[in-house]
Design an enzyme around this catalytic site. Sequence first.
Site, PDB file in Angstrom:
ATOM      1  N   ARG A  31       0.803  -1.221   0.000  1.00 45.23           N
ATOM      2  CA  ARG A  31       0.000   0.000   0.000  1.00 45.23           C
ATOM      3  C   ARG A  31       0.841   1.279   0.000  1.00 45.23           C
ATOM      4  O   ARG A  31       0.316   2.367  -0.082  1.00 45.23           O
ATOM      5  CB  ARG A  31      -0.977  -0.005   1.166  1.00 45.23           C
ATOM      6  N   ARG A  79      -0.102  -6.040  18.346  1.00 40.69           N
ATOM      7  CA  ARG A  79       1.164  -5.315  18.531  1.00 40.69           C
ATOM      8  C   ARG A  79       0.807  -4.047  19.295  1.00 40.69           C
ATOM      9  O   ARG A  79      -0.301  -3.522  19.160  1.00 40.69           O
ATOM     10  CB  ARG A  79       1.791  -4.883  17.197  1.00 40.69           C
ATOM     11  N   ASP A 117      -8.979   2.266   9.654  1.00 42.73           N
ATOM     12  CA  ASP A 117      -8.668   3.683   9.776  1.00 42.73           C
ATOM     13  C   ASP A 117      -9.958   4.388  10.182  1.00 42.73           C
ATOM     14  O   ASP A 117     -11.060   3.849  10.015  1.00 42.73           O
ATOM     15  CB  ASP A 117      -8.169   4.241   8.434  1.00 42.73           C
ATOM     16  N   GLU A 159       8.185   6.816  19.542  1.00 38.04           N
ATOM     17  CA  GLU A 159       7.344   5.610  19.494  1.00 38.04           C
ATOM     18  C   GLU A 159       8.195   4.345  19.426  1.00 38.04           C
ATOM     19  O   GLU A 159       9.015   4.198  18.524  1.00 38.04           O
ATOM     20  CB  GLU A 159       6.423   5.666  18.267  1.00 38.04           C
ATOM     21  N   TYR A 172      -7.903  -3.850  11.466  1.00 37.40           N
ATOM     22  CA  TYR A 172      -7.226  -2.558  11.495  1.00 37.40           C
ATOM     23  C   TYR A 172      -8.007  -1.553  10.660  1.00 37.40           C
ATOM     24  O   TYR A 172      -7.781  -1.404   9.460  1.00 37.40           O
ATOM     25  CB  TYR A 172      -5.768  -2.641  11.014  1.00 37.40           C
ATOM     26  N   ARG A 175       9.670   6.264  15.237  1.00 36.14           N
ATOM     27  CA  ARG A 175       9.503   7.628  14.754  1.00 36.14           C
ATOM     28  C   ARG A 175       9.348   8.608  15.910  1.00 36.14           C
ATOM     29  O   ARG A 175       9.087   8.201  17.043  1.00 36.14           O
ATOM     30  CB  ARG A 175       8.314   7.725  13.799  1.00 36.14           C
ATOM     31  N   ARG A 191       5.731   7.242  -6.465  1.00 37.72           N
ATOM     32  CA  ARG A 191       5.285   8.283  -7.394  1.00 37.72           C
ATOM     33  C   ARG A 191       6.423   8.859  -8.210  1.00 37.72           C
ATOM     34  O   ARG A 191       7.478   9.142  -7.663  1.00 37.72           O
ATOM     35  CB  ARG A 191       4.676   9.449  -6.620  1.00 37.72           C
TER      36      ARG A 191
HETATM   37  P1  FAD Z   1     -11.140   2.600  20.223  1.00 31.77           P
HETATM   38  O1  FAD Z   1     -10.704   3.993  19.965  1.00 31.77           O
HETATM   39  O2  FAD Z   1     -10.114   1.635  20.722  1.00 31.77           O
HETATM   40  O3  FAD Z   1     -12.336   2.651  21.280  1.00 31.77           O
HETATM   41  C1  FAD Z   1     -12.755   1.556  22.056  1.00 31.77           C
HETATM   42  C2  FAD Z   1     -13.177   2.094  23.418  1.00 31.77           C
HETATM   43  O4  FAD Z   1     -13.811   1.056  24.149  1.00 31.77           O
HETATM   44  C3  FAD Z   1     -11.987   2.559  24.263  1.00 31.77           C
HETATM   45  O5  FAD Z   1     -12.203   3.893  24.695  1.00 31.77           O
HETATM   46  C4  FAD Z   1     -11.982   1.595  25.441  1.00 31.77           C
HETATM   47  O6  FAD Z   1     -11.575   2.201  26.643  1.00 31.77           O
HETATM   48  C5  FAD Z   1     -13.439   1.170  25.501  1.00 31.77           C
HETATM   49  N1  FAD Z   1     -13.628  -0.130  26.145  1.00 31.77           N
HETATM   50  C6  FAD Z   1     -13.056  -1.295  25.800  1.00 31.77           C
HETATM   51  N2  FAD Z   1     -13.465  -2.278  26.643  1.00 31.77           N
HETATM   52  C7  FAD Z   1     -14.315  -1.703  27.505  1.00 31.77           C
HETATM   53  C8  FAD Z   1     -15.052  -2.203  28.624  1.00 31.77           C
HETATM   54  N3  FAD Z   1     -14.958  -3.473  29.015  1.00 31.77           N
HETATM   55  N4  FAD Z   1     -15.838  -1.348  29.321  1.00 31.77           N
HETATM   56  C9  FAD Z   1     -15.920  -0.033  28.952  1.00 31.77           C
HETATM   57  N5  FAD Z   1     -15.232   0.479  27.917  1.00 31.77           N
HETATM   58  C10 FAD Z   1     -14.451  -0.344  27.211  1.00 31.77           C
HETATM   59  N6  FAD Z   1      -6.636   5.969  11.787  1.00 31.77           N
HETATM   60  C11 FAD Z   1      -6.595   6.942  10.836  1.00 31.77           C
HETATM   61  O7  FAD Z   1      -7.565   7.112  10.087  1.00 31.77           O
HETATM   62  N7  FAD Z   1      -5.500   7.757  10.714  1.00 31.77           N
HETATM   63  C12 FAD Z   1      -4.410   7.634  11.511  1.00 31.77           C
HETATM   64  O8  FAD Z   1      -3.437   8.388  11.367  1.00 31.77           O
HETATM   65  C13 FAD Z   1      -4.418   6.608  12.519  1.00 31.77           C
HETATM   66  N8  FAD Z   1      -3.357   6.442  13.325  1.00 31.77           N
HETATM   67  C14 FAD Z   1      -3.396   5.460  14.268  1.00 31.77           C
HETATM   68  C15 FAD Z   1      -2.280   5.291  15.095  1.00 31.77           C
HETATM   69  C16 FAD Z   1      -2.284   4.301  16.064  1.00 31.77           C
HETATM   70  C17 FAD Z   1      -1.076   4.117  16.971  1.00 31.77           C
HETATM   71  C18 FAD Z   1      -3.413   3.447  16.197  1.00 31.77           C
HETATM   72  C19 FAD Z   1      -3.428   2.345  17.210  1.00 31.77           C
HETATM   73  C20 FAD Z   1      -4.518   3.611  15.379  1.00 31.77           C
HETATM   74  C21 FAD Z   1      -4.521   4.609  14.407  1.00 31.77           C
HETATM   75  N9  FAD Z   1      -5.633   4.802  13.589  1.00 31.77           N
HETATM   76  C22 FAD Z   1      -5.587   5.783  12.621  1.00 31.77           C
HETATM   77  C23 FAD Z   1      -6.860   3.988  13.717  1.00 31.77           C
HETATM   78  C24 FAD Z   1      -7.902   4.621  14.672  1.00 31.77           C
HETATM   79  O9  FAD Z   1      -7.343   4.744  15.956  1.00 31.77           O
HETATM   80  C25 FAD Z   1      -9.149   3.733  14.729  1.00 31.77           C
HETATM   81  O10 FAD Z   1      -9.768   3.669  13.474  1.00 31.77           O
HETATM   82  C26 FAD Z   1     -10.220   4.207  15.739  1.00 31.77           C
HETATM   83  O11 FAD Z   1      -9.671   4.664  16.930  1.00 31.77           O
HETATM   84  C27 FAD Z   1     -11.128   3.052  16.046  1.00 31.77           C
HETATM   85  O12 FAD Z   1     -12.145   3.462  16.938  1.00 31.77           O
HETATM   86  P2  FAD Z   1     -12.862   2.380  17.855  1.00 31.77           P
HETATM   87  O13 FAD Z   1     -14.013   3.097  18.478  1.00 31.77           O
HETATM   88  O14 FAD Z   1     -13.135   1.150  17.095  1.00 31.77           O
HETATM   89  O15 FAD Z   1     -11.772   1.934  18.935  1.00 31.77           O
HETATM   90  N1  UDP Z   2       7.331   1.692   5.999  1.00 27.49           N
HETATM   91  C1  UDP Z   2       8.702   1.721   5.894  1.00 27.49           C
HETATM   92  N2  UDP Z   2       9.375   2.888   6.099  1.00 27.49           N
HETATM   93  C2  UDP Z   2       8.729   4.037   6.431  1.00 27.49           C
HETATM   94  C3  UDP Z   2       7.313   4.025   6.536  1.00 27.49           C
HETATM   95  C4  UDP Z   2       6.644   2.835   6.326  1.00 27.49           C
HETATM   96  O1  UDP Z   2       9.315   0.692   5.615  1.00 27.49           O
HETATM   97  O2  UDP Z   2       9.418   5.061   6.634  1.00 27.49           O
HETATM   98  C5  UDP Z   2       6.650   0.395   5.783  1.00 27.49           C
HETATM   99  C6  UDP Z   2       6.476  -0.408   7.067  1.00 27.49           C
HETATM  100  O3  UDP Z   2       6.644  -1.776   6.744  1.00 27.49           O
HETATM  101  C7  UDP Z   2       5.038  -0.166   7.452  1.00 27.49           C
HETATM  102  C8  UDP Z   2       4.377  -0.076   6.086  1.00 27.49           C
HETATM  103  O4  UDP Z   2       5.345   0.588   5.279  1.00 27.49           O
HETATM  104  O5  UDP Z   2       4.520  -1.238   8.216  1.00 27.49           O
HETATM  105  C9  UDP Z   2       3.071   0.703   6.093  1.00 27.49           C
HETATM  106  O6  UDP Z   2       3.339   2.025   6.524  1.00 27.49           O
HETATM  107  P1  UDP Z   2       2.208   2.971   7.087  1.00 27.49           P
HETATM  108  O7  UDP Z   2       2.814   4.269   7.447  1.00 27.49           O
HETATM  109  O8  UDP Z   2       1.084   2.948   6.126  1.00 27.49           O
HETATM  110  O9  UDP Z   2       1.858   2.151   8.393  1.00 27.49           O
HETATM  111  P2  UDP Z   2       0.923   2.410   9.638  1.00 27.49           P
HETATM  112  O10 UDP Z   2       1.859   2.849  10.718  1.00 27.49           O
HETATM  113  O11 UDP Z   2      -0.102   3.445   9.267  1.00 27.49           O
HETATM  114  O12 UDP Z   2       0.348   1.050   9.871  1.00 27.49           O
END
Ligand code: FAD
Ligand code: UDP
Length: 378
Positions: free
Chosen positions: A180, A257, A363, A313, A361, A288, A184
């Site tokens: 993904r 993870r 977004d 991180e 996973y 990062r 470019r």
């Molecule tokens: P969550 O946000 O996990 O919400 C679940 C909630 O349920 C939590 O608040 C938890 O406390 C609660 N809960 C769980 N069990 C219980 C229980 N037993 N009782 C009461 N409450 C409970 N998406 C993007 O589009 N762009 C990004 O740049 C991006 N970056 C990310 C970076 C990271 C490190 C991670 C982990 C995810 C990222 N995402 C990103 C994805 C994004 O976080 C998710 O799409 C979104 O948060 C999912 O929402 P959710 O409500 O499913 O889950």
């Molecule tokens: N990746 C990499 N170098 C970078 C950024 C990303 O090799 O500087 C690779 C890495 O394997 C990563 C994948 O590209 O798991 C997807 O990257 P993205 O930023 O989309 O991952 P996210 O953190 O959003 O899951």
Amino acid sequence: MDKKYDYLIVGSGLYGATFAHLATKQGKHCLVIDKRSHLGGNLYCENVEGINVHKYGAHIFHTSNKQVWDFVNSIVEFNRYTNSPIANYKGKLYNLPFNMNTFYQMWGVTTPAEAIAKIEEQKAEVTARMRNDGVTIPRNLEEQAQMLIGKDIYERLIKGYTEKQWGRKCTELPAFIIKRLPVRLVFDNNYFNDKYQGIPIGGYNKLIEGLLDGIETKIEVDFFANRSYWEGLANKIVFTGKIDEYYNYRFGKLEYRTVRFEEEIQDMPNYQGNAVVNYTDREIPYTRIIEHKHFEMFGQDVYSCPKTIISKEYSTEWKDGMEPYYPVNDERNNSLYQQYKELADKEEKVIFGGRLAEYKYYDMHQIVENLLTHSNLG
Ligand code: FAD
Ligand code: UDP
């Protein structure tokens, strides 16, 4: 007999908050509970020194779906943030995603034709090896990356980062992870191909507050601590926690993870000049550094705030008690999830939604899109 609420929503993350908002608009009575000390799930930001710090990892909203974009902007206006991470390999900087700027920095090529020729030359080694082994489809991430972009970029910008992120060798990782990443032949550092992207003006808490406006919420309440009480309150449950926990881990535990964030307040207005800098060599232990102010302050505006907050991180193996961030969608975990899903599909009064309950996973835009396309909320 009708219960007090139409829906008890377990979890106030983006799924729970959006569900509650849409259901309330349809005249339903909702209660949202969350075990954390705040609302918003992983979107939650804490204001430190006037800067919104993304406590559970940097979040950038991006989508090509106009309906999704209009919906979130109807709750809070989004800014013009465009993600353009920088890669730091042993002190030398490269633009991401892989584009003409990167190719110039890597090889000194200045035209797309020169870049294509260089990439082809770079791919020769892996193609020869695969031909020798009688295979045409890349067998792992290393082969896939080299087929896509060649040896130099693989070794400097992919190998170390990926092995730190996933805790495994690139030769042991599936090829799809890297597919993904955009490649470019234009000078364009925008990380996403989507039509729309940005950050809510005032931070993600504004989005969550807007979605939950007028809806009853309770924090620091764990559904499992008093399950039958909560179940008795509503006609239907919307569950956004871990699906294996819902079923008391009866088939075994799903794996994740996780990421450890090391947050530092720096006594300077501008630490790295960009929101995201990836450290792509193996020696630096973090993947990062995020500098949070750049998500909402642009250009010289960053100097209006004398301090800055950074987060390093560290990607780590998940253990009980840690935040479950990334589902590990390998064969073992996927088939375990399927067993739980079969039970979930039979439930008449429970809707399982979001990243943890669907073990997927997602977004943010996908979460919103899924909910907007279900006109009848179950
Ligand atoms: P969550 O946000 O996990 O919400 C679940 C909630 O349920 C939590 O608040 C938890 O406390 C609660 N809960 C769980 N069990 C219980 C229980 N037993 N009782 C009461 N409450 C409970 N998406 C993007 O589009 N762009 C990004 O740049 C991006 N970056 C990310 C970076 C990271 C490190 C991670 C982990 C995810 C990222 N995402 C990103 C994805 C994004 O976080 C998710 O799409 C979104 O948060 C999912 O929402 P959710 O409500 O499913 O889950
Ligand atoms: N990746 C990499 N170098 C970078 C950024 C990303 O090799 O500087 C690779 C890495 O394997 C990563 C994948 O590209 O798991 C997807 O990257 P993205 O930023 O989309 O991952 P996210 O953190 O959003 O899951």
